[in-house]
Design a protein around this motif. Structure first.
Motif, PDB file in Angstrom:
ATOM      1  N   SER A 193       0.828  -1.210   0.000  1.00  0.00           N
ATOM      2  CA  SER A 193       0.000   0.000   0.000  1.00  0.00           C
ATOM      3  C   SER A 193       0.859   1.255   0.000  1.00  0.00           C
ATOM      4  N   ASP A 194       0.242   2.347  -0.433  1.00  0.00           N
ATOM      5  CA  ASP A 194       0.837   3.684  -0.320  1.00  0.00           C
ATOM      6  C   ASP A 194       2.298   3.742  -0.782  1.00  0.00           C
ATOM      7  N   GLY A 246      -3.847   1.267  -3.003  1.00  0.00           N
ATOM      8  CA  GLY A 246      -3.985   2.656  -3.444  1.00  0.00           C
ATOM      9  C   GLY A 246      -2.850   3.576  -3.039  1.00  0.00           C
ATOM     10  N   GLY A 281      -6.382   5.338  -4.515  1.00  0.00           N
ATOM     11  CA  GLY A 281      -6.230   6.109  -3.288  1.00  0.00           C
ATOM     12  C   GLY A 281      -6.603   7.561  -3.533  1.00  0.00           C
ATOM     13  N   HIS A 286      -9.031   1.504   0.249  1.00  0.00           N
ATOM     14  CA  HIS A 286      -7.936   2.436   0.561  1.00  0.00           C
ATOM     15  C   HIS A 286      -8.077   2.924   2.010  1.00  0.00           C
ATOM     16  N   GLU A 327     -13.957   5.447   1.044  1.00  0.00           N
ATOM     17  CA  GLU A 327     -12.570   5.215   0.607  1.00  0.00           C
ATOM     18  C   GLU A 327     -11.597   6.283   1.124  1.00  0.00           C
ATOM     19  N   HIS A 378      -3.957   4.013   3.647  1.00  0.00           N
ATOM     20  CA  HIS A 378      -4.318   5.423   3.840  1.00  0.00           C
ATOM     21  C   HIS A 378      -3.649   6.084   5.044  1.00  0.00           C
TER      22      HIS A 378
END
Ligand SMILES: [Fe+2]
Length: 257
Positions: free
Chosen positions: A7-8, A35, A63, A129, A135, A162
């Motif tokens: 992620s991220d 995302g 995201g 996300h 989201e 997130h």
């Protein structure tokens, strides 16, 4: 099924490349990407370009940074630096990568529908996300986790991103507990509990540990592993500085904030 969970990435190619090199010899059936492929870092094209090479079948959701860079949203909630980085990224993306971002699906997304007869919650697996409820919602604490557990698709196990904090929320007998996950570790998930799990951030960790963060999950053994990996962050910093992005984006990588 064996899952790799990322992620991220935030345009940090050095971090992503190091993580992928580290898992090269392991077999995965699916890669889950939660995302924020871009924004903050100076290698957005390299990150998007690496997605076809991820192991197994790719499941991905967009995201908030992806949305702003793609022009889907204007970025009203963004601070000055985040907005500047989003505009920088839009200017530097190739046309196919811009199109790719525009077409990223909104979460939540069911990865494995599961079997309702598996007591007591089924074994559905979903990704999003921020939260299955929204989201863009940040799940930092039990209150947001509660909304997330109540929202469709009511998965037994949901991976979210997130917040850039590797953590786990567990729903057991109607009560929610939260746990920050430090360093490297593992645990076996239970059928009689529900989980919301964040693998942390590849490209911009924010728990004061500058190492790239990711997870793996084996559905057969229900074993979750979390990992931190050192990467050549000076190179990511140089890329940010040379690209003309704000210095603070380079500095924060060294501190994991
Ligand atoms: Fe992010």
């Amino acid at each position: 099924l064996r899952y790799l969970i990322l992620s991220d990435m935030h345009g940090n190619w050095e971090a992503l490349q190091t993580v992928l090199r580290g898992v090269r010899r392991k077999r995965f059936d699916r890669t889950l990407v939660l995302g924020d492929l871009v924004g903050y870092g100076a290698a957005p094209n390299q990150v998007i370009g690496s997605l076809p090479g991820l192991p197994g079948r790719l499941h991905i959701v967009r995201g908030n940074h992806d949305k702003v860079v793609a022009g889907i949203e204007a970025g009203q909630g963004f601070n000055e630096v985040a907005l500047l980085a989003a505009h920088w990224t839009s200017r530097h993306l190739t046309a196919p990568h811009q199109t790719y971002l525009e077409n990223l699906p909104e979460g939540p997304s069911v990865v494995f529908p599961g079997d309702e007869s598996v007591a007591p919650f089924g074994d559905r697996l979903a990704i999003c996300h921020g939260s299955p409820a929204d989201e863009d919602c940040y799940v930092f604490a039990e209150a947001e986790a509660q909304q997330a557990f109540r929202a469709p698709p009511h998965a037994w196990l949901t991976f979210f991103g997130h917040t850039h904090l590797p953590c786990l929320f567990v729903l057991a007998e109607g009560r929610i507990g939260g746990l920050l996950l430090r360093g490297n570790g593992a645990m076996t998930l239970r059928r009689d509990r529900r989980y919301l799990i964040n693998p942390g951030s590849i490209g911009q960790p924010r728990d004061r540990d500058p190492r790239a963060s990711y997870m793996t999950y084996d559905a057969r053994s229900r074993r979750l592993h979390w990992y931190r990996r050192r990467y050549p962050l000076q190179r990511a910093q140089q890329r940010i500085v040379r690209g003309g992005l704000p210095l603070s984006l380079a500095e924060r990588l060294a501190h994991g904030v």
